[in-house]
Each structure stands twice: as structure tokens, then as C-alpha cells.
Design an enzyme around this catalytic site. Structure first.
Site, PDB file in Angstrom:
ATOM      1  N   HIS A  39     -20.693 -30.720  34.032  1.00  0.00           N
ATOM      2  CA  HIS A  39     -20.316 -30.967  35.035  1.00  0.00           C
ATOM      3  C   HIS A  39     -19.308 -29.831  36.314  1.00  0.00           C
ATOM      4  O   HIS A  39     -19.429 -28.987  35.744  1.00  0.00           O
ATOM      5  CB  HIS A  39     -18.187 -30.958  34.475  1.00  0.00           C
ATOM      6  N   ASP A  49     -17.722 -21.859  33.379  1.00  0.00           N
ATOM      7  CA  ASP A  49     -16.928 -23.578  32.956  1.00  0.00           C
ATOM      8  C   ASP A  49     -16.386 -24.116  34.377  1.00  0.00           C
ATOM      9  O   ASP A  49     -15.381 -23.955  34.142  1.00  0.00           O
ATOM     10  CB  ASP A  49     -15.735 -23.491  32.090  1.00  0.00           C
ATOM     11  N   GLU A  86     -14.628 -34.008  34.064  1.00  0.00           N
ATOM     12  CA  GLU A  86     -15.412 -33.632  32.529  1.00  0.00           C
ATOM     13  C   GLU A  86     -13.678 -32.693  31.892  1.00  0.00           C
ATOM     14  O   GLU A  86     -13.320 -33.571  30.511  1.00  0.00           O
ATOM     15  CB  GLU A  86     -16.202 -32.929  32.119  1.00  0.00           C
ATOM     16  N   GLU A  87     -12.560 -32.385  32.398  1.00  0.00           N
ATOM     17  CA  GLU A  87     -12.180 -31.464  32.005  1.00  0.00           C
ATOM     18  C   GLU A  87      -9.996 -32.345  31.825  1.00  0.00           C
ATOM     19  O   GLU A  87      -9.782 -32.033  30.954  1.00  0.00           O
ATOM     20  CB  GLU A  87     -10.870 -30.320  32.805  1.00  0.00           C
ATOM     21  N   ASP A 115     -22.758 -27.803  29.898  1.00  0.00           N
ATOM     22  CA  ASP A 115     -21.303 -27.260  30.211  1.00  0.00           C
ATOM     23  C   ASP A 115     -21.260 -26.262  30.604  1.00  0.00           C
ATOM     24  O   ASP A 115     -20.878 -26.320  32.554  1.00  0.00           O
ATOM     25  CB  ASP A 115     -20.375 -27.881  28.650  1.00  0.00           C
ATOM     26  N   HIS A 198     -10.640 -21.069  30.672  1.00  0.00           N
ATOM     27  CA  HIS A 198      -9.259 -21.828  31.703  1.00  0.00           C
ATOM     28  C   HIS A 198      -8.542 -21.409  31.833  1.00  0.00           C
ATOM     29  O   HIS A 198      -7.341 -21.701  32.384  1.00  0.00           O
ATOM     30  CB  HIS A 198      -9.216 -22.892  30.598  1.00  0.00           C
TER      31      HIS A 198
END
Length: 350
Positions: A39, A49, A86-87, A115, A198
Site C-alpha cells: 500500500h 510504513d 490500507e490504513e 506492507d 505511525h
């Protein structure tokens, strides 16, 4: 495609999302798909990420493009996917799988997910069991990015963590492929937990200083992702090993027996079913070994229908673990064999 998104002050807006899809059509079996995905949406800067995984995916795409310029064409079609949202509950990949469910159920060979590619040292992989041996073979062909004197497989085996984990839950874009359709899948990465997950500190500076200072792990991630994709796309007989699956089913049965100890429940039918599956897997493995004889294999090469029939059996076995009605109370989840998170060691260690 649209998705609800919460604003900073509680506002709700509808935003359009975009999946990016690239296709390299196969030469001999264009209607068989090897799908590779990552993603591209991120909470903040997303250096780990998902951008490390995106970098690996783009590197694989560039290498495949170079092979094409040299005249190469894959046996089977390769589909490269860059998922959006995706998140936000895996919306991009899930919508795409749902929209193409029927064609994927009949044509998808496997889905390879990355990922994020790198957050730390140490290679980690999760898969459906028939892909275990393929992962190990590919790891033996890649140099360990943190120790040039050994292969990635050697450092992987020496690590404290289980060699291969399972995709029993979700959490990334493989979920719809495995749980909704029953497509053999893999998820790979270097490192697991990391402190800037994140957060606003998940940026290039953190990656350059802590995550992968020399970016050698990124190279290794692209190497193993590309190798697994090429083997699935180019090998005449699909490199699936269902003896690994039989072993996993037997191990899960032992766990279930321990949980039901002392209760009036008979697991004899389950024992018999797993034994039949193991016998069928053994027969297929013996058939493959016989075909590895060059003389016999050359004869098979002149009979594409036989090759197709064996490959379809290998490809569709995972679908046999799905049920149209899905799990009780969770009908979207079609896969009935929700394998445990922890996998197993190498064959030599069993």
C-alpha cells in the site's frame, strides 16, 4: 472508489481513492495470476510504513521491466498492485478483491505482500503453509544484508523467532486474498515492532539513522520479493508443497485436542480427514519427483493439458478450505482453516 475519512475536527468527508495496477502478461498461461502488492497511503511521512515496501515493489518492477527489454516474458501473468487506503481498514485491496472475486478465485496463483519492507534487522515471513519451502529456497539465494558471509536463510534459521508465522488474522492487504477468496499468500519484512510506528518520526532521517543506514536491507527485501514472484510466475510446475500444509493441520489438531481434553467431543473424523489430505499431498509430491526426471519431464512438456491439470490442483487446493457461507457470525471470512499465528521450523528441525 470512495472512503469516509474523519477530519481533524470531527468532520466527515468522502474522498476518492486510487489503486495503481501494472500488468505483465504471461506468455504460456496468461490467465494465471501472480499478484504482488504494497500500500502507498501513510499516516504521516511513512518512511517505514509503507514507503520502504513501496521502494522494494518499485525496485522489483524496474528489474522486471529490464528483463522484458532483454526479451523475457513470464510464463504466467504478473500483476503489481499499489493499494490505497490500507490504513483505513484495508479498503483499497479489499474493494479490489471483492470486485474481482470470481476471476481471482479461478485464476490467482498466489498473492505476495510487503506492507513495509524494513524497520530493523532480522527477516520475518508469514505465509499459508504450501509456500513455506519456496520461501526457504528463495532465502538461500539472497545474501544476508547484515552479514555478507552467510545467506539470509542461515541468519533466519539462527534467529530466536519462529521461522515462519501464519496469516490467521489480518492487519494488512493479504487479508482479503486469504480470508475472503482462499488464495495462497505471503507477507515479508525485515524487523517487526519499531518505536516510531505511525508517528511523525517515521521519516527518512529515522530510516537513514536507525532503520537501515546503508539501505542494504531494502535491497535484500526487493531480492527475496522478486525471487519468489519469479519462481511462481516462471516454474512450469507450481512450487507448492502441501506436505507442509498437512503437517500444519496435524499440529493444529493437537492444539484443539488439548483444549477439548475431557469433553465429550470426538475428533476421529477430523483425524481421518487430515490423514487423507496427507496421503493426497504425498501422492502429489511423488508425482512431482517423478516428473523431475528429465526424460519424463520432456514428455510432459509436449502435453500442456497434463501440466495445467496438475497446476490447477495445486492452485485450487487452498480454495477448498473456504466455505460460501463463511464463518458463523462473520460471513465475509470464508476461510475455515484459520491457521495459528506461529508457524514451524525447517524440515530438518521437525
Amino acid at each position: 472508489m470512495a472512503v469516509w475519512q474523519n477530519g481533524s475536527y470531527g468532520n466527515e468527508t468522502i474522498m476518492t481513492i486510487h489503486n495503481l495496477i501494472a500488468i505483465i502478461e504471461g506468455k504460456e498461461e496468461p490467465d494465471r495470476y501472480v499478484i504482488v502488492g504494497n500500500h502507498y497511503d501513510a499516516w504521516t511521512f511513512g518512511a517505514v510504513d509503507p514507503n520502504s515496501g513501496t521502494a522494494a515493489l518499485l525496485e522489483v518492477a524496474q528489474r522486471l521491466a529490464k528483463l522484458q527489454k532483454e526479451g523475457w516474458k513470464p510464463r504466467r501473468t504478473i500483476i503489481l498492485c499499489s493499494w490505497d487506503a490500507e490504513e483505513h481498514h484495508l479498503i483499497g485491496s479489499t474493494e479490489w478483491v471483492e470486485d474481482n472475486r470470481e476471476i481471482l478465485a479461478s485464476r490467482a496463483v498466489a498473492y505476495l505482500n510487503m506492507d513495509y519492507a524494513v524497520s530493523n534487522h532480522g527477516f520475518h515471513a508469514s505465509s499459508t503453509p504450501q509456500l513455506d519451502e519456496l520461501l526457504k529456497k528463495a532465502a538461500k539465494m539472497v545474501q544476508d544484508p547484515d552479514n555478507s558471509s552467510q545467506t539470509l536463510f542461515e541468519s533466519w534459521v539462527a534467529s530466536d523467532s519462529p521461522l515462519i508465522r501464519r496469516l490467521g488474522g489480518g492487519g494488512s492487504d493479504y487479508e482479503a486474498f486469504v480470508q475472503h477468496v482462499g488464495i495462497p499468500s505471503v507477507d515479508m519484512r525485515f524487523g517487526r515492532d519499531y518505536p516510531v510506528y505511525h508517528s511523525m518520526y517515521d521519516d527518512f532521517l529515522w530510516m537513514q539513522k536507525f532503520g537501515d543506514p546503508l539501505f542494504h536491507r531494502h535491497v535484500a527485501a526487493a531480492n527475496i520479493l522478486g525471487l519468489v514472484a519469479l519462481k511462481l510466475a516462471d516454474e512450469v510446475l507450481l512450487p507448492f508443497d502441501y506436505m507442509s500444509y498437512a503437517y500444519e493441520l496435524q499440529k493444529s489438531l493437537k492444539v484443539l485436542e488439548n483444549k477439548l481434553l475431557g469433553k465429550p467431543v470426538s475428533l476421529v473424523p477430523l483425524h481421518e480427514s487430515i490423514q487423507k489430505f496427507r496421503e493426497a499431498a504425498s501422492n502429489v509430491e511423488n508425482q512431482r519427483k517423478e516428473l523431475e526426471d528429465k526424460a519424463l519431464f520432456s514428455k510432459w512438456m509436449n502435453d500442456p493439458i497434463k501440466i495445467r491439470e496438475l497446476n490447477d490442483r495445486l492452485m485450487l487446493t487452498e480454495r477448498a478450505f473456504t466455505d460460501q457461507d463463511g464463518l458463523f457470525g462473520r460471513p465475509w471470512f470464508k476461510h475455515l482453516q484459520l491457521t495459528s499465528e506461529i508457524g514451524f521450523e525447517s524440515k530438518e528441525e521437525r
